[in-house]
Design a protein around this motif. Structure first.
Motif, mmCIF file in Angstrom:
data_model
loop_
_atom_site.group_PDB
_atom_site.id
_atom_site.type_symbol
_atom_site.label_atom_id
_atom_site.label_comp_id
_atom_site.label_asym_id
_atom_site.label_seq_id
_atom_site.Cartn_x
_atom_site.Cartn_y
_atom_site.Cartn_z
ATOM 1 N N THR A 43 47.164 32.145 42.091
ATOM 2 C CA THR A 43 46.963 33.086 40.989
ATOM 3 C C THR A 43 45.468 33.278 40.718
ATOM 4 O OG1 THR A 43 47.611 33.625 38.724
ATOM 5 C CG2 THR A 43 47.008 31.338 39.173
ATOM 6 N N LEU A 90 36.243 36.761 42.515
ATOM 7 C CA LEU A 90 36.383 38.180 42.189
ATOM 8 C C LEU A 90 35.622 38.520 40.920
ATOM 9 C CD1 LEU A 90 40.108 38.026 42.999
ATOM 10 C CD2 LEU A 90 38.672 39.798 43.995
ATOM 11 N N GLY A 103 36.523 43.982 41.918
ATOM 12 C CA GLY A 103 35.746 44.256 43.107
ATOM 13 C C GLY A 103 36.442 43.736 44.341
ATOM 14 N N TYR B 36 49.136 44.076 38.526
ATOM 15 C CA TYR B 36 48.180 44.304 39.593
ATOM 16 C C TYR B 36 48.870 44.160 40.946
ATOM 17 C CZ TYR B 36 44.246 44.156 36.334
ATOM 18 O OH TYR B 36 43.346 44.442 35.327
ATOM 19 N N GLN B 38 47.998 43.369 44.947
ATOM 20 C CA GLN B 38 46.948 42.825 45.797
ATOM 21 C C GLN B 38 47.404 42.732 47.246
ATOM 22 O OE1 GLN B 38 45.646 38.739 45.060
ATOM 23 N NE2 GLN B 38 43.557 39.269 45.657
ATOM 24 N N GLY B 43 40.596 42.687 46.641
ATOM 25 C CA GLY B 43 40.711 42.429 45.223
ATOM 26 C C GLY B 43 41.960 43.101 44.666
ATOM 27 N N PRO B 44 42.508 42.586 43.569
ATOM 28 C CA PRO B 44 43.704 43.209 42.970
ATOM 29 C C PRO B 44 43.369 44.593 42.429
ATOM 30 C CG PRO B 44 43.283 41.023 42.063
ATOM 31 C CD PRO B 44 42.077 41.400 42.832
ATOM 32 N N LEU B 46 44.629 47.564 39.694
ATOM 33 C CA LEU B 46 45.471 47.831 38.531
ATOM 34 C C LEU B 46 46.499 48.894 38.899
ATOM 35 C CD1 LEU B 46 46.062 47.421 35.517
ATOM 36 C CD2 LEU B 46 44.310 49.144 35.033
ATOM 37 N N PHE B 89 50.976 40.850 40.590
ATOM 38 C CA PHE B 89 50.681 39.919 39.512
ATOM 39 C C PHE B 89 50.950 40.579 38.154
ATOM 40 C CE2 PHE B 89 48.755 36.401 41.698
ATOM 41 C CZ PHE B 89 48.215 36.942 42.849
ATOM 42 N N PHE B 102 46.975 35.433 34.033
ATOM 43 C CA PHE B 102 47.799 35.923 35.135
ATOM 44 C C PHE B 102 48.965 34.992 35.425
ATOM 45 C CE2 PHE B 102 45.666 39.487 37.293
ATOM 46 C CZ PHE B 102 44.483 39.535 36.560
ATOM 47 N N GLY B 103 50.053 35.578 35.912
ATOM 48 C CA GLY B 103 51.155 34.802 36.466
ATOM 49 C C GLY B 103 50.821 34.404 37.889
#
Lengths: 111, 112
Positions: A43, A90, A103, B36, B38, B43-44, B46, B89, B102-103
């Protein structure tokens, strides 16, 4: 349009060595900025956030520090790396303290 | 203590099916819930978000259903495509913003 750039793309470092990771936001003045750490397959853990130049709030202690020397720049650093620092770092920005945009990340391997 | 829980950890669906991802939270002060997406090595991004004043948010093939009383929400991906294969996520924050929790994520695989 806003763009977010992180450097370096990847880094391999020795345990005990120093580290500096950077993040730059273009196209947005006075953004909120964030640092996250993600273990491989894990996570996202928020580390720091900054609302304005010179001010940084710590969310979790991982023997890391952050600084915001300019409006569009956020730096993550440590003087002494641990094996546990390996992972994906990140940077994110937000116009309003809610929606956050990430990013591309920096992959760090500590040996 | 996990404040945001996600299930299942992984999910495989066939192309065209609906994928359902679940999320629950502990903190009743949470009022903003982004999801999110990923892809490996990135990067994740949105994907879609909802505020606690709403019970549903739709954006194309992605829909969030929110149940404030039960502190649960779910993300439905209809007409799943192989390009939707990613980790999703669920996250949450309160009205002060800035701190996003976050989960653990749900890894979705869409088979053609």
């Amino acid at each position: 349009a806003q763009t977010i750039h992180q450097w370096p793309v990847a880094e391999i470092k020795a345990v005990g060595s120093p580290l500096s990771l950077g993040c730059t936001i273009k196209g947005k003045s006075s953004p909120n900025l964030y640092w996250y750490w993600q273990a491989t397959g894990g996570t996202l853990q928020q580390l720091f956030y900054s609302i304005t130049v010179g001010q940084v709030e710590s969310v979790v202690q991982l023997n890391l520090s952050a600084s915001r020397p300019k409006d569009d720049q956020f730096i993550l650093s440590t003087e002494k790396l641990l094996l546990s620092h390996s992972g994906f770092y990140l940077c994110a920005w937000s116009p309003s303290a809610e929606e956050q945009y990430f990013g591309p990340g920096t992959r760090l391997t500590v040996l | 203590q996990q404040q945001v829980r996600q299930s299942p950890q992984s999910l495989t669906v066939w192309e065209g099916e609906t994928a359902i991802l679940n999320c629950s939270y502990e903190d009743s002060t949470f009022n903003y819930f982004p999801w999110y997406q990923q892809f490996p090595g990135e990067g994740p991004a949105l994907l879609i978000s909802i505020r606690s004043v709403s019970d549903k948010k739709e954006d194309g093939r992605f829909t969030i259903f929110f149940n404030k009383r039960e502190k649960k929400l779910s993300l439905h991906i209809t007409d799943s495509q192989p390009g939707d294969s990613a980790t999703y996520f669920c996250a949450a924050s309160d009205s002060a913003g800035n701190k996003l929790t976050f989960g653990i994520g749900t890894r979705v695989l869409v088979r053609p």
